[in-house]
Design a protein around this motif. Sequence first.
Motif, PDB file in Angstrom:
ATOM      1  N   PRO A  45       0.790  -1.237   0.000  1.00  0.00           N
ATOM      2  CA  PRO A  45       0.000   0.000   0.000  1.00  0.00           C
ATOM      3  C   PRO A  45       0.815   1.277   0.000  1.00  0.00           C
ATOM      4  N   ILE A  46       2.103   1.212   0.374  1.00  0.00           N
ATOM      5  CA  ILE A  46       2.942   2.409   0.304  1.00  0.00           C
ATOM      6  C   ILE A  46       3.262   2.679  -1.165  1.00  0.00           C
ATOM      7  N   PRO A  47       2.847   3.823  -1.715  1.00  0.00           N
ATOM      8  CA  PRO A  47       2.915   4.010  -3.174  1.00  0.00           C
ATOM      9  C   PRO A  47       4.260   4.514  -3.689  1.00  0.00           C
ATOM     10  N   SER A  48       4.974   3.680  -4.424  1.00  0.00           N
ATOM     11  CA  SER A  48       6.200   4.144  -5.074  1.00  0.00           C
ATOM     12  C   SER A  48       5.873   5.163  -6.149  1.00  0.00           C
ATOM     13  N   GLU A  49       4.637   5.125  -6.664  1.00  0.00           N
ATOM     14  CA  GLU A  49       4.229   6.087  -7.685  1.00  0.00           C
ATOM     15  C   GLU A  49       4.223   7.518  -7.152  1.00  0.00           C
ATOM     16  N   VAL A  50       4.222   7.674  -5.837  1.00  0.00           N
ATOM     17  CA  VAL A  50       4.325   9.003  -5.221  1.00  0.00           C
ATOM     18  C   VAL A  50       5.763   9.303  -4.827  1.00  0.00           C
ATOM     19  N   ILE A  51       6.416   8.342  -4.168  1.00  0.00           N
ATOM     20  CA  ILE A  51       7.730   8.586  -3.584  1.00  0.00           C
ATOM     21  C   ILE A  51       8.798   8.837  -4.644  1.00  0.00           C
ATOM     22  N   LEU A  52       8.823   8.015  -5.681  1.00  0.00           N
ATOM     23  CA  LEU A  52       9.925   8.120  -6.648  1.00  0.00           C
ATOM     24  C   LEU A  52       9.847   9.368  -7.526  1.00  0.00           C
ATOM     25  N   PRO A  53       8.671   9.757  -8.046  1.00  0.00           N
ATOM     26  CA  PRO A  53       8.628  11.048  -8.752  1.00  0.00           C
ATOM     27  C   PRO A  53       9.015  12.204  -7.837  1.00  0.00           C
ATOM     28  N   LEU A  54       8.612  12.134  -6.566  1.00  0.00           N
ATOM     29  CA  LEU A  54       8.990  13.175  -5.618  1.00  0.00           C
ATOM     30  C   LEU A  54      10.497  13.224  -5.449  1.00  0.00           C
ATOM     31  N   ALA A  55      11.136  12.056  -5.331  1.00  0.00           N
ATOM     32  CA  ALA A  55      12.596  12.024  -5.195  1.00  0.00           C
ATOM     33  C   ALA A  55      13.263  12.628  -6.430  1.00  0.00           C
ATOM     34  N   GLY A  56      12.738  12.292  -7.613  1.00  0.00           N
ATOM     35  CA  GLY A  56      13.282  12.888  -8.828  1.00  0.00           C
ATOM     36  C   GLY A  56      13.105  14.396  -8.852  1.00  0.00           C
ATOM     37  N   PHE A  57      11.946  14.851  -8.419  1.00  0.00           N
ATOM     38  CA  PHE A  57      11.676  16.285  -8.333  1.00  0.00           C
ATOM     39  C   PHE A  57      12.685  16.981  -7.423  1.00  0.00           C
ATOM     40  N   LEU A  58      12.981  16.348  -6.273  1.00  0.00           N
ATOM     41  CA  LEU A  58      13.883  16.970  -5.312  1.00  0.00           C
ATOM     42  C   LEU A  58      15.339  16.957  -5.777  1.00  0.00           C
ATOM     43  N   THR A  59      15.709  16.034  -6.666  1.00  0.00           N
ATOM     44  CA  THR A  59      17.080  16.069  -7.185  1.00  0.00           C
ATOM     45  C   THR A  59      17.324  17.341  -7.983  1.00  0.00           C
ATOM     46  N   THR A  72      19.946   3.798  -4.629  1.00  0.00           N
ATOM     47  CA  THR A  72      19.346   3.453  -3.337  1.00  0.00           C
ATOM     48  C   THR A  72      17.919   2.963  -3.490  1.00  0.00           C
ATOM     49  N   SER A  73      17.158   3.550  -4.413  1.00  0.00           N
ATOM     50  CA  SER A  73      15.780   3.087  -4.610  1.00  0.00           C
ATOM     51  C   SER A  73      15.758   1.658  -5.152  1.00  0.00           C
ATOM     52  N   THR A  74      16.679   1.351  -6.032  1.00  0.00           N
ATOM     53  CA  THR A  74      16.734  -0.003  -6.589  1.00  0.00           C
ATOM     54  C   THR A  74      17.240  -1.001  -5.552  1.00  0.00           C
ATOM     55  N   LEU A  75      18.220  -0.596  -4.750  1.00  0.00           N
ATOM     56  CA  LEU A  75      18.690  -1.471  -3.674  1.00  0.00           C
ATOM     57  C   LEU A  75      17.587  -1.723  -2.649  1.00  0.00           C
ATOM     58  N   GLY A  76      16.814  -0.689  -2.331  1.00  0.00           N
ATOM     59  CA  GLY A  76      15.716  -0.859  -1.386  1.00  0.00           C
ATOM     60  C   GLY A  76      14.681  -1.840  -1.901  1.00  0.00           C
ATOM     61  N   ALA A  77      14.331  -1.712  -3.184  1.00  0.00           N
ATOM     62  CA  ALA A  77      13.370  -2.640  -3.784  1.00  0.00           C
ATOM     63  C   ALA A  77      13.924  -4.061  -3.786  1.00  0.00           C
ATOM     64  N   TYR A  78      15.199  -4.198  -4.080  1.00  0.00           N
ATOM     65  CA  TYR A  78      15.830  -5.521  -4.105  1.00  0.00           C
ATOM     66  C   TYR A  78      15.864  -6.126  -2.708  1.00  0.00           C
ATOM     67  N   GLY A 162      14.945  -1.529 -11.546  1.00  0.00           N
ATOM     68  CA  GLY A 162      15.665  -0.374 -12.076  1.00  0.00           C
ATOM     69  C   GLY A 162      14.885   0.352 -13.148  1.00  0.00           C
ATOM     70  N   ILE A 163      14.240  -0.402 -14.039  1.00  0.00           N
ATOM     71  CA  ILE A 163      13.445   0.224 -15.104  1.00  0.00           C
ATOM     72  C   ILE A 163      12.255   0.974 -14.511  1.00  0.00           C
ATOM     73  N   TRP A 164      11.546   0.316 -13.592  1.00  0.00           N
ATOM     74  CA  TRP A 164      10.382   0.944 -12.963  1.00  0.00           C
ATOM     75  C   TRP A 164      10.791   2.204 -12.190  1.00  0.00           C
ATOM     76  N   ASN A 165      11.825   2.087 -11.360  1.00  0.00           N
ATOM     77  CA  ASN A 165      12.268   3.226 -10.564  1.00  0.00           C
ATOM     78  C   ASN A 165      12.785   4.353 -11.443  1.00  0.00           C
ATOM     79  N   GLY A 166      13.557   3.989 -12.465  1.00  0.00           N
ATOM     80  CA  GLY A 166      14.106   5.019 -13.343  1.00  0.00           C
ATOM     81  C   GLY A 166      13.029   5.798 -14.058  1.00  0.00           C
ATOM     82  N   ALA A 167      11.976   5.124 -14.491  1.00  0.00           N
ATOM     83  CA  ALA A 167      10.883   5.810 -15.185  1.00  0.00           C
ATOM     84  C   ALA A 167      10.178   6.800 -14.261  1.00  0.00           C
ATOM     85  N   LEU A 168       9.901   6.373 -13.017  1.00  0.00           N
ATOM     86  CA  LEU A 168       9.195   7.256 -12.088  1.00  0.00           C
ATOM     87  C   LEU A 168      10.080   8.410 -11.627  1.00  0.00           C
TER      88      LEU A 168
END
Length: 219
Positions: A45-59, A72-78, A162-168
Amino acid sequence: MSSIGAMSTSADELTGIVGFAARFIDSLGEWGVGLFTLAETVFPPIPSEVILPLAGFLTRQGSLSLPLVFVTSTLGAYAGALALYFLGAKVGLERSIRWLSKLPLVEREDFETAEGWFRRHGKSAIFFGRLLPGVRSLISLPAGAEKMHLGTFSIFTIAGSGIWNGALIGLGVLLGKQYSMVEQYSRFLNYAVYAALAVVVAWLVVRYIRRRKTADEPQ
């Protein structure tokens, strides 16, 4: 203004669940993103669709490293996928499903769907399953239960994640160019998140009630 100052200002301007996530990431940096994706893998239920675009925005604000956020996002998912993999390998699929299905609003059918996907598609289910909400987390259980080779599991999991995280993350980077959209982004994204969570919770509750009624009916 320093890059850290710019980061804090942007995080402070975000509100609601998005603002909470931004301030959490602001405190822990890139590793906070990894913790979020780990939790999202274990607790869908914790939405990566929110967290990862936000992380990209903050970069784009200058404090976070874009390559490190991706790593780190890919390592966390792994790491989250590994936890479920070893749970399935250690106690077996049936017992894992029995334990995890006791969690609130988690249904046995969700695990059986992931199991069916794995049996139909084999190794490719690990890669493509990482791109599918719902299947993305639970696909690791049958992989572990079936004693899928850990190296193969790891390669497909990391590649798909990696593909999913990179896209978001990339979507968030694109948004980060529009500094004037910070408040609007926060407001409408929060509305979308709250609406989506409400729909999902309502659907899960209705499904649970219907199944309980069916189970209670005399055979």
